[in-house]
Design a protein around this motif. Sequence first.
Motif, PDB file in Angstrom:
ATOM      1  N   ILE A  96       0.818  -1.227   0.000  1.00  0.00           N
ATOM      2  CA  ILE A  96       0.000   0.000   0.000  1.00  0.00           C
ATOM      3  C   ILE A  96       0.844   1.266   0.000  1.00  0.00           C
ATOM      4  CG2 ILE A  96      -1.996  -1.143   1.034  1.00  0.00           C
ATOM      5  CD1 ILE A  96      -1.319   0.380   3.658  1.00  0.00           C
ATOM      6  N   THR A  97       2.099   1.168   0.465  1.00  0.00           N
ATOM      7  CA  THR A  97       2.980   2.345   0.426  1.00  0.00           C
ATOM      8  C   THR A  97       3.812   2.389  -0.846  1.00  0.00           C
ATOM      9  OG1 THR A  97       4.747   1.208   1.642  1.00  0.00           O
ATOM     10  CG2 THR A  97       3.147   2.500   2.947  1.00  0.00           C
ATOM     11  N   HIS A  98       3.653   1.369  -1.686  1.00  0.00           N
ATOM     12  CA  HIS A  98       4.400   1.252  -2.936  1.00  0.00           C
ATOM     13  C   HIS A  98       5.900   1.210  -2.669  1.00  0.00           C
ATOM     14  CE1 HIS A  98       0.819   3.036  -5.447  1.00  0.00           C
ATOM     15  NE2 HIS A  98       0.461   2.031  -4.665  1.00  0.00           N
ATOM     16  N   ALA A  99       6.287   0.484  -1.623  1.00  0.00           N
ATOM     17  CA  ALA A  99       7.697   0.348  -1.249  1.00  0.00           C
ATOM     18  C   ALA A  99       8.446  -0.479  -2.296  1.00  0.00           C
ATOM     19  CB  ALA A  99       7.807  -0.316   0.121  1.00  0.00           C
ATOM     20  N   ASN A 100       9.722  -0.221  -2.424  1.00  0.00           N
ATOM     21  CA  ASN A 100      10.555  -0.982  -3.360  1.00  0.00           C
ATOM     22  C   ASN A 100      10.489  -2.467  -3.020  1.00  0.00           C
ATOM     23  OD1 ASN A 100      11.461   1.225  -4.824  1.00  0.00           O
ATOM     24  ND2 ASN A 100      13.218   1.556  -3.509  1.00  0.00           N
ATOM     25  N   GLY A 101      10.384  -3.295  -4.049  1.00  0.00           N
ATOM     26  CA  GLY A 101      10.347  -4.739  -3.864  1.00  0.00           C
ATOM     27  C   GLY A 101       8.952  -5.305  -3.668  1.00  0.00           C
ATOM     28  N   PHE A 102       7.943  -4.432  -3.634  1.00  0.00           N
ATOM     29  CA  PHE A 102       6.560  -4.875  -3.474  1.00  0.00           C
ATOM     30  C   PHE A 102       5.737  -4.396  -4.664  1.00  0.00           C
ATOM     31  CE2 PHE A 102       8.183  -4.632   0.838  1.00  0.00           C
ATOM     32  CZ  PHE A 102       7.683  -5.787   1.420  1.00  0.00           C
ATOM     33  N   PRO A 103       4.780  -5.205  -5.115  1.00  0.00           N
ATOM     34  CA  PRO A 103       3.906  -4.721  -6.190  1.00  0.00           C
ATOM     35  C   PRO A 103       3.000  -3.615  -5.656  1.00  0.00           C
ATOM     36  CG  PRO A 103       3.137  -6.844  -5.386  1.00  0.00           C
ATOM     37  CD  PRO A 103       4.431  -6.561  -4.685  1.00  0.00           C
ATOM     38  N   ALA A 104       2.890  -2.529  -6.382  1.00  0.00           N
ATOM     39  CA  ALA A 104       2.054  -1.407  -5.958  1.00  0.00           C
ATOM     40  C   ALA A 104       0.580  -1.790  -6.016  1.00  0.00           C
ATOM     41  CB  ALA A 104       2.318  -0.201  -6.846  1.00  0.00           C
ATOM     42  N   MET A 105      -0.110  -1.574  -4.916  1.00  0.00           N
ATOM     43  CA  MET A 105      -1.537  -1.868  -4.848  1.00  0.00           C
ATOM     44  C   MET A 105      -2.288  -0.609  -4.439  1.00  0.00           C
ATOM     45  SD  MET A 105      -2.159  -5.006  -5.564  1.00  0.00           S
ATOM     46  CE  MET A 105      -0.897  -5.995  -6.340  1.00  0.00           C
ATOM     47  N   PRO A 106      -3.513  -0.497  -4.897  1.00  0.00           N
ATOM     48  CA  PRO A 106      -4.254  -1.389  -5.782  1.00  0.00           C
ATOM     49  C   PRO A 106      -3.653  -1.415  -7.188  1.00  0.00           C
ATOM     50  CG  PRO A 106      -5.728   0.258  -4.806  1.00  0.00           C
ATOM     51  CD  PRO A 106      -4.345   0.612  -4.419  1.00  0.00           C
ATOM     52  N   LYS A 107      -3.624  -2.617  -7.731  1.00  0.00           N
ATOM     53  CA  LYS A 107      -3.042  -2.816  -9.058  1.00  0.00           C
ATOM     54  C   LYS A 107      -3.825  -2.005 -10.089  1.00  0.00           C
ATOM     55  CE  LYS A 107      -1.698  -6.524 -12.197  1.00  0.00           C
ATOM     56  NZ  LYS A 107      -1.747  -7.978 -12.404  1.00  0.00           N
ATOM     57  N   ASN A 108      -3.107  -1.272 -10.907  1.00  0.00           N
ATOM     58  CA  ASN A 108      -3.696  -0.427 -11.955  1.00  0.00           C
ATOM     59  C   ASN A 108      -4.685   0.593 -11.401  1.00  0.00           C
ATOM     60  OD1 ASN A 108      -2.270  -1.865 -13.956  1.00  0.00           O
ATOM     61  ND2 ASN A 108      -3.874  -3.419 -14.004  1.00  0.00           N
ATOM     62  N   GLY A 109      -4.564   0.924 -10.126  1.00  0.00           N
ATOM     63  CA  GLY A 109      -5.440   1.911  -9.510  1.00  0.00           C
ATOM     64  C   GLY A 109      -4.617   2.990  -8.837  1.00  0.00           C
ATOM     65  N   THR A 110      -5.312   3.936  -8.270  1.00  0.00           N
ATOM     66  CA  THR A 110      -4.605   4.997  -7.572  1.00  0.00           C
ATOM     67  C   THR A 110      -4.216   4.526  -6.175  1.00  0.00           C
ATOM     68  OG1 THR A 110      -6.684   5.948  -6.788  1.00  0.00           O
ATOM     69  CG2 THR A 110      -5.783   6.844  -8.820  1.00  0.00           C
ATOM     70  N   LYS A 111      -3.116   5.024  -5.709  1.00  0.00           N
ATOM     71  CA  LYS A 111      -2.612   4.694  -4.385  1.00  0.00           C
ATOM     72  C   LYS A 111      -3.640   5.118  -3.332  1.00  0.00           C
ATOM     73  CE  LYS A 111       1.547   5.564  -1.625  1.00  0.00           C
ATOM     74  NZ  LYS A 111       2.809   6.302  -1.591  1.00  0.00           N
ATOM     75  N   LEU A 112      -3.709   4.364  -2.248  1.00  0.00           N
ATOM     76  CA  LEU A 112      -4.597   4.754  -1.157  1.00  0.00           C
ATOM     77  C   LEU A 112      -4.222   6.153  -0.682  1.00  0.00           C
ATOM     78  CD1 LEU A 112      -4.661   1.537   1.085  1.00  0.00           C
ATOM     79  CD2 LEU A 112      -6.323   2.239  -0.625  1.00  0.00           C
ATOM     80  N   SER A 113      -5.177   6.844  -0.091  1.00  0.00           N
ATOM     81  CA  SER A 113      -4.892   8.177   0.434  1.00  0.00           C
ATOM     82  C   SER A 113      -3.859   8.075   1.553  1.00  0.00           C
ATOM     83  CB  SER A 113      -6.167   8.824   0.966  1.00  0.00           C
ATOM     84  OG  SER A 113      -6.591   8.163   2.152  1.00  0.00           O
ATOM     85  N   ASP A 114      -3.136   9.142   1.771  1.00  0.00           N
ATOM     86  CA  ASP A 114      -2.165   9.177   2.866  1.00  0.00           C
ATOM     87  C   ASP A 114      -2.849   8.878   4.195  1.00  0.00           C
ATOM     88  OD1 ASP A 114      -0.168   9.815   1.071  1.00  0.00           O
ATOM     89  OD2 ASP A 114      -0.107  11.952   1.594  1.00  0.00           O
ATOM     90  N   CYS A 115      -4.075   9.346   4.344  1.00  0.00           N
ATOM     91  CA  CYS A 115      -4.807   9.121   5.587  1.00  0.00           C
ATOM     92  C   CYS A 115      -5.120   7.635   5.778  1.00  0.00           C
ATOM     93  CB  CYS A 115      -6.091   9.945   5.598  1.00  0.00           C
ATOM     94  SG  CYS A 115      -6.994   9.849   7.158  1.00  0.00           S
ATOM     95  N   ASN A 116      -5.601   6.970   4.743  1.00  0.00           N
ATOM     96  CA  ASN A 116      -5.909   5.539   4.873  1.00  0.00           C
ATOM     97  C   ASN A 116      -4.641   4.725   5.122  1.00  0.00           C
ATOM     98  OD1 ASN A 116      -8.681   5.712   4.729  1.00  0.00           O
ATOM     99  ND2 ASN A 116      -8.778   5.340   2.539  1.00  0.00           N
ATOM    100  N   ILE A 117      -3.551   5.106   4.490  1.00  0.00           N
ATOM    101  CA  ILE A 117      -2.280   4.421   4.732  1.00  0.00           C
ATOM    102  C   ILE A 117      -1.858   4.625   6.186  1.00  0.00           C
ATOM    103  CG2 ILE A 117       0.191   4.421   4.181  1.00  0.00           C
ATOM    104  CD1 ILE A 117      -0.629   5.004   1.251  1.00  0.00           C
ATOM    105  N   ALA A 118      -1.993   5.847   6.685  1.00  0.00           N
ATOM    106  CA  ALA A 118      -1.625   6.141   8.079  1.00  0.00           C
ATOM    107  C   ALA A 118      -2.472   5.321   9.049  1.00  0.00           C
ATOM    108  CB  ALA A 118      -1.775   7.633   8.357  1.00  0.00           C
ATOM    109  N   LYS A 119      -3.744   5.165   8.737  1.00  0.00           N
ATOM    110  CA  LYS A 119      -4.624   4.377   9.611  1.00  0.00           C
ATOM    111  C   LYS A 119      -4.203   2.907   9.638  1.00  0.00           C
ATOM    112  CE  LYS A 119      -8.621   7.394   9.160  1.00  0.00           C
ATOM    113  NZ  LYS A 119      -9.984   7.564   8.631  1.00  0.00           N
TER     114      LYS A 119
END
Length: 131
Positions: A96-119
């Motif tokens: 969910i943070t799109h960290a190196n070595g991990f597939p970015a999720m949601p796939k082919n979608g926009t990154k979760l909001s900073d707030c949802n990631i923080a939660k």
Amino acid sequence: MKKHLRLSLLAFTLSVTLFAACKDDKEEEITPNNPNNPQPAQCDTNNVTYSSTVSGIISTNCLACHSASQAEGGMILDTYARVKAVADNGKLIGVITHANGFPAMPKNGTKLSDCNIAKIQKWVSAGAPNN
């Protein structure tokens, strides 16, 4: 000549007014995602629970591809136990943070909001409790 003088005076007055209006602004108020304050002011990470916070974020953003009926990549996130396993092994935060070595999720979608990631990060940091 008078017209040119009026325009110059008007431009000067406007410039002074705009400068005075902005001189007391604080960066964190006008730049909500600045590195020194990564969470927007309206993001409440207090009282984050699996049942009232995390499961809703997962349902909205992940279950279309990661449910029992469609387990993309073999990943199913439809129960607390399955989400906790992914949280415990570090994959949830990585994707969910799109960290190196991990597939970015949601796939082919926009990154979760900073707030949802923080939660989600707050919940994982608390040990990913079933609450």
